[in-house]
Design a protein around this motif. Structure first.
Motif, PDB file in Angstrom:
ATOM      1  N   ASP A   1       0.803  -1.222   0.000  1.00  0.00           N
ATOM      2  CA  ASP A   1       0.000   0.000   0.000  1.00  0.00           C
ATOM      3  C   ASP A   1       0.835   1.270   0.000  1.00  0.00           C
ATOM      4  OD1 ASP A   1      -2.408  -1.466   0.095  1.00  0.00           O
ATOM      5  OD2 ASP A   1      -2.185  -1.730   2.267  1.00  0.00           O
ATOM      6  N   TRP A   2       2.146   1.113  -0.143  1.00  0.00           N
ATOM      7  CA  TRP A   2       3.042   2.269  -0.135  1.00  0.00           C
ATOM      8  C   TRP A   2       3.512   2.571  -1.554  1.00  0.00           C
ATOM      9  CZ3 TRP A   2       4.001   5.249   4.079  1.00  0.00           C
ATOM     10  CH2 TRP A   2       3.645   4.707   5.330  1.00  0.00           C
ATOM     11  N   ALA A   3       3.714   3.857  -1.834  1.00  0.00           N
ATOM     12  CA  ALA A   3       4.204   4.269  -3.150  1.00  0.00           C
ATOM     13  C   ALA A   3       5.124   5.473  -2.996  1.00  0.00           C
ATOM     14  CB  ALA A   3       3.053   4.617  -4.076  1.00  0.00           C
ATOM     15  N   ILE A   4       6.175   5.464  -3.792  1.00  0.00           N
ATOM     16  CA  ILE A   4       7.123   6.580  -3.833  1.00  0.00           C
ATOM     17  C   ILE A   4       7.249   7.038  -5.279  1.00  0.00           C
ATOM     18  CG2 ILE A   4       9.501   7.322  -3.444  1.00  0.00           C
ATOM     19  CD1 ILE A   4       9.693   5.262  -1.232  1.00  0.00           C
ATOM     20  N   ASN A   5       7.168   8.348  -5.488  1.00  0.00           N
ATOM     21  CA  ASN A   5       7.334   8.917  -6.820  1.00  0.00           C
ATOM     22  C   ASN A   5       8.424   9.977  -6.782  1.00  0.00           C
ATOM     23  OD1 ASN A   5       6.416  11.558  -8.560  1.00  0.00           O
ATOM     24  ND2 ASN A   5       6.260   9.669  -9.723  1.00  0.00           N
ATOM     25  N   MET A   6       9.293   9.934  -7.783  1.00  0.00           N
ATOM     26  CA  MET A   6      10.337  10.949  -7.923  1.00  0.00           C
ATOM     27  C   MET A   6      10.380  11.378  -9.382  1.00  0.00           C
ATOM     28  SD  MET A   6      14.362  10.883  -6.791  1.00  0.00           S
ATOM     29  CE  MET A   6      14.705   9.373  -7.708  1.00  0.00           C
ATOM     30  N   ALA A   7      10.275  12.665  -9.649  1.00  0.00           N
ATOM     31  CA  ALA A   7      10.258  13.197 -11.008  1.00  0.00           C
ATOM     32  C   ALA A   7      11.337  14.256 -11.163  1.00  0.00           C
ATOM     33  CB  ALA A   7       8.886  13.786 -11.342  1.00  0.00           C
TER      34      ALA A   7
ATOM     35  N   LEU B   1      14.699  18.531  -9.344  1.00  0.00           N
ATOM     36  CA  LEU B   1      13.875  17.507  -8.705  1.00  0.00           C
ATOM     37  C   LEU B   1      12.481  18.109  -8.567  1.00  0.00           C
ATOM     38  CD1 LEU B   1      13.426  14.799  -7.339  1.00  0.00           C
ATOM     39  CD2 LEU B   1      14.370  15.763  -5.227  1.00  0.00           C
ATOM     40  N   ARG B   2      11.656  17.864  -9.581  1.00  0.00           N
ATOM     41  CA  ARG B   2      10.333  18.483  -9.631  1.00  0.00           C
ATOM     42  C   ARG B   2       9.402  17.946  -8.554  1.00  0.00           C
ATOM     43  NH1 ARG B   2       9.655  23.350 -11.921  1.00  0.00           N
ATOM     44  NH2 ARG B   2      10.718  23.461 -13.914  1.00  0.00           N
ATOM     45  N   ASN B   3       9.530  16.665  -8.270  1.00  0.00           N
ATOM     46  CA  ASN B   3       8.568  16.086  -7.334  1.00  0.00           C
ATOM     47  C   ASN B   3       9.185  14.894  -6.610  1.00  0.00           C
ATOM     48  OD1 ASN B   3       5.670  16.073  -6.411  1.00  0.00           O
ATOM     49  ND2 ASN B   3       5.812  13.973  -7.156  1.00  0.00           N
ATOM     50  N   LEU B   4       8.957  14.830  -5.320  1.00  0.00           N
ATOM     51  CA  LEU B   4       9.327  13.676  -4.507  1.00  0.00           C
ATOM     52  C   LEU B   4       8.167  13.438  -3.550  1.00  0.00           C
ATOM     53  CD1 LEU B   4      11.397  11.525  -3.671  1.00  0.00           C
ATOM     54  CD2 LEU B   4      12.335  13.192  -2.043  1.00  0.00           C
ATOM     55  N   ALA B   5       7.502  12.300  -3.712  1.00  0.00           N
ATOM     56  CA  ALA B   5       6.271  12.064  -2.955  1.00  0.00           C
ATOM     57  C   ALA B   5       6.245  10.642  -2.402  1.00  0.00           C
ATOM     58  CB  ALA B   5       5.048  12.283  -3.843  1.00  0.00           C
ATOM     59  N   VAL B   6       5.630  10.501  -1.248  1.00  0.00           N
ATOM     60  CA  VAL B   6       5.368   9.192  -0.668  1.00  0.00           C
ATOM     61  C   VAL B   6       3.892   9.156  -0.282  1.00  0.00           C
ATOM     62  CG1 VAL B   6       6.086   9.999   1.627  1.00  0.00           C
ATOM     63  CG2 VAL B   6       6.018   7.544   1.141  1.00  0.00           C
ATOM     64  N   SER B   7       3.231   8.050  -0.575  1.00  0.00           N
ATOM     65  CA  SER B   7       1.801   7.936  -0.288  1.00  0.00           C
ATOM     66  C   SER B   7       1.496   6.571   0.318  1.00  0.00           C
ATOM     67  CB  SER B   7       0.971   8.135  -1.567  1.00  0.00           C
ATOM     68  OG  SER B   7       1.232   7.106  -2.505  1.00  0.00           O
ATOM     69  N   TYR B   8       0.378   6.516   1.003  1.00  0.00           N
ATOM     70  CA  TYR B   8      -0.042   5.281   1.676  1.00  0.00           C
ATOM     71  C   TYR B   8      -1.546   5.106   1.502  1.00  0.00           C
ATOM     72  CZ  TYR B   8      -1.071   1.913   5.400  1.00  0.00           C
ATOM     73  OH  TYR B   8      -1.513   0.824   6.099  1.00  0.00           O
TER      74      TYR B   8
ATOM     75  N   GLU C   1     -12.100   3.913  -0.196  1.00  0.00           N
ATOM     76  CA  GLU C   1     -10.676   4.145  -0.432  1.00  0.00           C
ATOM     77  C   GLU C   1     -10.229   5.394   0.308  1.00  0.00           C
ATOM     78  OE1 GLU C   1      -7.544   4.870  -4.170  1.00  0.00           O
ATOM     79  OE2 GLU C   1      -9.712   4.863  -4.508  1.00  0.00           O
ATOM     80  N   LEU C   2      -9.000   5.371   0.794  1.00  0.00           N
ATOM     81  CA  LEU C   2      -8.387   6.540   1.405  1.00  0.00           C
ATOM     82  C   LEU C   2      -6.885   6.463   1.190  1.00  0.00           C
ATOM     83  CD1 LEU C   2      -8.577   9.143   3.084  1.00  0.00           C
ATOM     84  CD2 LEU C   2      -8.308   7.728   5.140  1.00  0.00           C
ATOM     85  N   ARG C   3      -6.347   7.486   0.556  1.00  0.00           N
ATOM     86  CA  ARG C   3      -4.904   7.563   0.316  1.00  0.00           C
ATOM     87  C   ARG C   3      -4.391   8.884   0.868  1.00  0.00           C
ATOM     88  NH1 ARG C   3      -1.432   9.535  -3.701  1.00  0.00           N
ATOM     89  NH2 ARG C   3      -3.226  10.330  -4.880  1.00  0.00           N
ATOM     90  N   VAL C   4      -3.336   8.828   1.651  1.00  0.00           N
ATOM     91  CA  VAL C   4      -2.704  10.031   2.181  1.00  0.00           C
ATOM     92  C   VAL C   4      -1.313  10.154   1.571  1.00  0.00           C
ATOM     93  CG1 VAL C   4      -4.000  10.012   4.335  1.00  0.00           C
ATOM     94  CG2 VAL C   4      -1.849   8.769   4.201  1.00  0.00           C
ATOM     95  N   TYR C   5      -0.857  11.385   1.391  1.00  0.00           N
ATOM     96  CA  TYR C   5       0.439  11.569   0.743  1.00  0.00           C
ATOM     97  C   TYR C   5       1.148  12.806   1.277  1.00  0.00           C
ATOM     98  CZ  TYR C   5      -2.156  14.944  -2.132  1.00  0.00           C
ATOM     99  OH  TYR C   5      -2.930  15.992  -2.557  1.00  0.00           O
ATOM    100  N   LEU C   6       2.450  12.754   1.171  1.00  0.00           N
ATOM    101  CA  LEU C   6       3.336  13.863   1.517  1.00  0.00           C
ATOM    102  C   LEU C   6       4.298  14.040   0.359  1.00  0.00           C
ATOM    103  CD1 LEU C   6       4.447  15.900   3.648  1.00  0.00           C
ATOM    104  CD2 LEU C   6       5.961  14.068   4.419  1.00  0.00           C
ATOM    105  N   GLN C   7       4.412  15.259  -0.118  1.00  0.00           N
ATOM    106  CA  GLN C   7       5.289  15.463  -1.273  1.00  0.00           C
ATOM    107  C   GLN C   7       5.983  16.809  -1.201  1.00  0.00           C
ATOM    108  OE1 GLN C   7       3.096  15.335  -4.956  1.00  0.00           O
ATOM    109  NE2 GLN C   7       2.182  17.332  -4.674  1.00  0.00           N
TER     110      GLN C   7
ATOM    111  N   PHE D   1      -4.814  14.273   1.107  1.00  0.00           N
ATOM    112  CA  PHE D   1      -5.455  12.960   1.098  1.00  0.00           C
ATOM    113  C   PHE D   1      -6.522  12.923   0.016  1.00  0.00           C
ATOM    114  CE2 PHE D   1      -7.864  15.567   4.089  1.00  0.00           C
ATOM    115  CZ  PHE D   1      -9.175  15.346   3.708  1.00  0.00           C
ATOM    116  N   ARG D   2      -6.821  11.707  -0.439  1.00  0.00           N
ATOM    117  CA  ARG D   2      -7.889  11.443  -1.394  1.00  0.00           C
ATOM    118  C   ARG D   2      -8.662  10.227  -0.918  1.00  0.00           C
ATOM    119  NH1 ARG D   2      -7.483  13.840  -6.401  1.00  0.00           N
ATOM    120  NH2 ARG D   2      -5.598  15.083  -6.696  1.00  0.00           N
ATOM    121  N   GLY D   3      -9.971  10.294  -1.042  1.00  0.00           N
ATOM    122  CA  GLY D   3     -10.781   9.169  -0.589  1.00  0.00           C
ATOM    123  C   GLY D   3     -12.102   9.107  -1.312  1.00  0.00           C
ATOM    124  N   SER D   4     -12.860   8.072  -1.023  1.00  0.00           N
ATOM    125  CA  SER D   4     -14.175   7.918  -1.646  1.00  0.00           C
ATOM    126  C   SER D   4     -15.053   7.058  -0.760  1.00  0.00           C
ATOM    127  CB  SER D   4     -14.049   7.296  -3.041  1.00  0.00           C
ATOM    128  OG  SER D   4     -13.501   5.989  -2.966  1.00  0.00           O
ATOM    129  N   PHE D   5     -16.355   7.263  -0.929  1.00  0.00           N
ATOM    130  CA  PHE D   5     -17.368   6.466  -0.239  1.00  0.00           C
ATOM    131  C   PHE D   5     -18.174   5.685  -1.285  1.00  0.00           C
ATOM    132  CE2 PHE D   5     -16.583   9.910   2.742  1.00  0.00           C
ATOM    133  CZ  PHE D   5     -16.528   9.230   3.959  1.00  0.00           C
TER     134      PHE D   5
END
Length: 991
Positions: free
Chosen positions: A852-858, A926-933, A947-953, A987-991
């Motif tokens: 459930d973890w993701a890292i993005n680097m651009a 380094l345009r973007n460095l993000a970690v999400s869960y 669904e619920l995803r939280v992120y820090l970038q 964060f992003r989520g849905s019901f």
């Protein structure tokens, strides 16, 4: 390591990682986890994308079309979809800055025709062409489903007259699945610290002393009184300095005889720059049934810039739906976008405010002793100070109300035939109010004024198409399109102004209360574009592909003899991987493409073909800069000799018509290859193109002897653009014994190269470009060539100064290269020394996923080209002797610092080498460095969430520049609004 080496290493990583999987890809099938990655990429070939009035499978496209992965950019807090795309697409350069109101300058396949004419792409949202040229800030990024970029003539020629600079197709979301309520929210903090530091009050006194002594002058003036070590003052220095020419009874120093401005030590950058925040929130409701789809969304975006009080707000509402009737034979639907946008005048004054923060001396106070605005005094530059500008512009607003949408119907009377009719509009209302209360700032008297304006623009687009698809004998697939389109555009606006208000209260400052300088202006315009088009796609057994397109456009902007233009294109493709003889096991898909086509441009004034005469109610020239030079060229004349009252006005020629204007045309050849290898783990494309733009619509620069109004629009010149674009993508998965799930990695990279050359220009246009007008002209060179004097180091001795006849030369000053070797510096020593065109543009994205973890680097960057470092002027103490300077003046040439590349302070630098101010524009960011869960579903089920995803970038966290570059950020050189570092929690989520 150089930027070029880093670039090659990044692209090499993509290839090597893919090749490293060749052995496993040709071996027996690996674990199911690895298969999933390969299957995902294989499925992408079946993806259906929008290519202009129709949709095609990605595998069948024979043009140069790029599709944006929206998941890569969905969390970026830019407020503009085009800003978010920086570094994401091969061949697309996007220029922007950190201003909350900033749009984006988009260049597809190089610099186009640069300042010769129009260079912006055509933007189309849900089939509606926009009246916008940059930014697209009116769009809610969360409501965008897909973005396609049509880069070559074959893919863009279906849009004919306005597609010469490429096409950006944007499709908004539609409802799908069951009822879903989605939401998203994020808060961003922005921060920026200038690396260039203005002098404080004591430092400037030191710098002024050094400048004066180097120039052989007395350093004492209205600001400084020195106690020198020698008499007269010399290079031995001073023991004390009294700052401020006036004092009160207590000995407190002041700048003015009225004792209103105390000597200060103001940090002007600190007064106008701050940490700021961005708030972005949205909610959407989506649903679908067997016969209907519905999507609606609201978005609120509030961005404050790092320049205090700069702000941009946007509220957007999106409503899309479609309904199928009569057993799916008839579909009715709509796309609706409503936007309310608000920005203040500080945004538009921000570059001026930053420049004034560098230039205003720290000795000047923000406020006088009575609470008024501090400002210029004897010994300082006569200009407004930055805090006053900031505060007096913050309450002045620009408002945009915009509606973009269409209503459409689709009928399928027989199998394979779809008849579609659409009526769309892009309607905008603009309101602007700017009230300046006036007053004083130091010794400057500032009169009050009020300016208000209102305008609207509206385009109505009617499109009718018939699309017939048929398959014969299971191998011959045809898709034929016929269409008609009509666009009517109209705009009108007015502005009024006045001054002399009795009160500055908000409830009073309206135009009916103005007593002086009252006036009004207005303008309007309209044009029509009518088009007929046809396209035929053919596919034989998924192997041989062909596409033919023709569009005929008629524009009211041209005269009757040249009103219509034809824009054809042809493209072919061959999927070698589908041939029985193709036995290369590690290549899963291979397609060769070729296309040739034409696009047009109609972006000229609607009155360009006619000579224009306009009233100019004045008795003096509007083109004169100074009272001494004003001429009696106004059209008002006292025919009756009354010497008072309103004078009758005649007309003056303001532009010369050209009834022979015709379409500007771009013809482009494109050769490309698409490939997928190692079970689709490594995919990519390579395109090579050449584009010639002929009959360029541009404006002449006539000599003054031709008289006023001699300027006209002409067809003139040919420009070549050529280059190549490479896109690579690699997906893989790794299984480790200590990990309970595979580690998924995706690397995507793009690299582009483009050049432009002026092949031909009319003589009355060549003189508007750099050159000497004789043997050195811009012909055969880049449109953005730079011309001037070349630096040749520093004069190290009096002998070197004497050996070269250079105006203003002195020991420690900048030396200019004597190009022709005649022992003197004059205009004949100027040469072409470079171009502002980048050599390469590129981007690299890294995605790593584990459970459930993701890292993005651009990363995104530019290699090559020169940019103007105008901030270097602040280390020249003679550029403006009353302004402030930067701390760099203490690292200049001196007898004990002969290795410095910067000239010694002096009161007259003479002729300066142009190359001193132009530096490398290369950088990697380094345009973007993000970690999400993603929160596990087992936890969300307790609160009935899907669904619920939280992120820090973080954004713009690091910049790598060539050694020797003094620019803090080549992307925003000079006093442009800098791009700040951004830190986002959301964060992003849905019901």
């Amino acid at each position: 390591m150089t930027i070029s080496q880093l670039l090659i290493a990044a692209l090499g990583c993509v290839v090597v990682c893919g090749v490293a999987n060749a052995q496993s890809a040709t071996a027996p099938a690996p674990a199911p986890a690895a298969d999933q990655s390969a299957d995902t990429d294989a499925t992408l070939l079946e993806e259906v994308i929008v290519t202009g009035y129709t949709k095609e499978k990605k595998k069948d496209v024979v043009g140069a079309v790029s599709t944006v992965d929206m998941t890569e950019i969905q969390d970026r807090p830019t407020g503009s979809i085009m800003q978010s795309l920086q570094g994401q697409i091969a061949g697309v350069q996007i220029l922007t800055d950190g201003n909350p109101s900033s749009g984006a300058t988009v260049r597809i396949r190089g610099q186009g025709i640069s300042r010769l004419g129009f260079n912006d792409p055509l933007y189309i949202v849900d089939g509606v062409p926009l009246n916008a040229t940059s930014g697209l800030q009116e769009l809610d990024q969360d409501s965008i489903e897909s973005v396609q970029i049509l880069r070559d003539a074959a893919s863009a020629s279906i849009y004919g007259a306005r597609a010469a600079n490429g096409v950006v197709l944007i499709t908004t979301k539609h409802g799908s699945g069951h009822m879903v309520l989605s939401f998203a929210a994020a808060e961003t903090r922005q921060d920026f610290n200038f690396s260039l530091h203005p002098l404080n009050t004591q430092q400037r006194a030191q710098a002024w002393y050094t400048r004066s002594i180097n120039s052989g002058e007395n350093p004492n003036n209205a600001l400084y009184t020195y106690t020198c070590s020698a008499n007269p003052c010399d290079s031995t220095g001073f023991t004390a300095v009294t700052i401020g020419g006036y004092a009160d009874s207590a000995g407190k120093r002041f700048l003015d005889p009225g004792l209103t401005q105390p000597v200060s030590d103001t940090n002007w950058l600190g007064e106008v720059i701050e940490q700021s925040r961005i708030l972005d929130s949205s909610a959407s409701l989506s649903n679908a049934t067997e016969d209907s789809h519905f999507y609606s969304a609201v978005n609120f975006y509030d961005a404050r810039g790092i320049v205090k009080k700069s702000e941009f707000k946007r509220f957007a509402l999106t409503v899309n739906s479609d309904h199928q009737l009569f057993d799916n034979k008839l579909t009715l639907g709509e796309h609706l976008l409503f936007t309310n946008q608000l920005e203040n005048e500080t945004n538009f004054q921000s570059s001026f405010i930053i420049a004034q923060a560098f230039e205003t001396q720290s000795i000047i106070p923000v406020y006088t002793v009575s609470g008024g605005w501090g400002g210029p005094a004897a010994g300082t530059t006569d200009h407004r100070q930055p805090v006053e500008i900031l505060n007096n512009s913050a309450n002045n607003v620009r408002r945009l109300n915009k509606f973009v949408g269409n209503l459409y119907g689709e009928l399928q009377p027989i199998d394979g035939l779809t008849l579609r009719s659409s009526v769309g509009t892009d309607y905008g209302q603009n309101y602007y109010r700017n009230y300046f209360p006036g007053g004083t700032s130091g010794n400057i008297l500032l009169p009050d004024s009020l300016n208000t304006s209102y305008g609207f623009n509206r385009s109505i687009t009617i499109s009718d198409t018939a699309d017939y698809q048929r398959t014969f004998r299971d191998r011959h697939h045809f898709d034929a399109l016929l269409g008609y389109e009509n666009i009517d555009y109209v705009t009108e606006g007015f502005a009024a102004f006045g001054s002399g208000f009795a009160s500055a209260a908000d409830t009073y400052t309206f135009l009916n209360q103005a007593t002086q300088n009252i006036g009004a202006t207005g303008a309007g315009d309209s044009w029509t574009l009518r088009s007929y088009f046809s396209k035929m796609n053919y596919d034989y057994d998924g192997k041989y592909l062909a596409s033919l397109t023709i569009r005929r456009d008629g524009s009211s902007r041209f005269g009757a003899n040249n009103r219509w233009g034809n824009f054809p294109s042809a493209a072919v493709g061959w999927r070698l991987s589908q041939e029985p003889f193709f036995k290369v096991n590690f290549i899963n898909d291979l397609k060769i493409r070729a296309s040739l086509g034409s696009n047009g441009n109609q972006e000229i004034s609607t009155s360009a073909s006619a000579t224009v005469f306009s009233p100019r109610y004045s008795t003096t020239s509007l083109f004169a800069d100074f009272p001494c030079c004003q001429q009696e060229t106004g059209t008002a004349y006292d025919l009756n000799g009354n010497n008072s009252g309103t004078l009758p006005s005649g007309f003056a020629k303001t532009a010369t018509g050209n009834p022979n204007l015709k379409w500007e045309t771009s013809r482009q050849l494109n050769l490309g290859v698409d490939f997928a290898m190692f079970r689709h783990r490594l995919e990519g494309s390579l395109d090579i193109y050449r584009k010639r733009t002929s009959d360029i619509l541009t404006v002449t620069n006539p000599l003054a002897t031709a008289g006023e109004g001699a300027q006209q629009v002409v067809n003139g010149g040919d420009v070549d653009n050529k280059g190549w674009e490479l896109e690579l993508s690699h997906r893989t998965e790794f299984n480790f014994k200590r990990l309970s799930a595979p580690l998924k990695i995706h690397v995507a990279a793009n690299l582009s190269h483009s050049t432009n050359t002026i092949v031909a220009l009319p003589a009355n246009v060549v003189n508007s470009f750099p050159g000497n007008g004789a043997n050195l002209t811009v012909l055969g060179r880049s449109l953005n060539s730079l011309f001037g004097y070349v630096g040749d180091g520093i004069f190290q001795s009096a002998a070197e100064v004497a050996a070269l006849n250079q105006p203003g030369a002195y020991v420690g000053g900048l030396r200019i290269l004597d190009v022709n070797g005649d022992g003197k510096i004059d205009a004949s020593d100027r040469v072409f020394y470079g171009t502002s065109d980048p050599k390469y543009i590129f981007g690299v994205n890294f995605d790593v996923n584990y459970k459930d973890w993701a890292i993005n680097m651009a990363w995104q960057g530019v290699n090559g080209g020169l940019v103007d470092n105008s901030l270097k002027h602040y280390q020249f103490t003679t550029e403006n002797p009353g302004s402030n300077w930067a701390t760099g003046v203490f690292n200049t040439w001196s007898p004990t610092n002969t290795g410095s590349p910067n000239p010694a302070p002096h009161d007259g630098y003479g002729t300066l080498p142009d190359t001193y101010f132009w530096e490398s524009g290369s950088y990697i960011k380094l345009r973007n460095l993000a970690v999400s869960y993603v929160v596990p579903a087992s936890l969300l089920s307790r609160v009935r969430m899907k669904e619920l995803r939280v992120y820090l970038q973080g954004e713009n966290l690091l910049i790598i520049k060539p050694r020797g570059t003094t620019l803090q950020d080549p992307e925003t050189a000079g006093t442009s609004f800098p791009v700040p570092k951004r830190y986002t929690l959301g964060f992003r989520g849905s019901f």
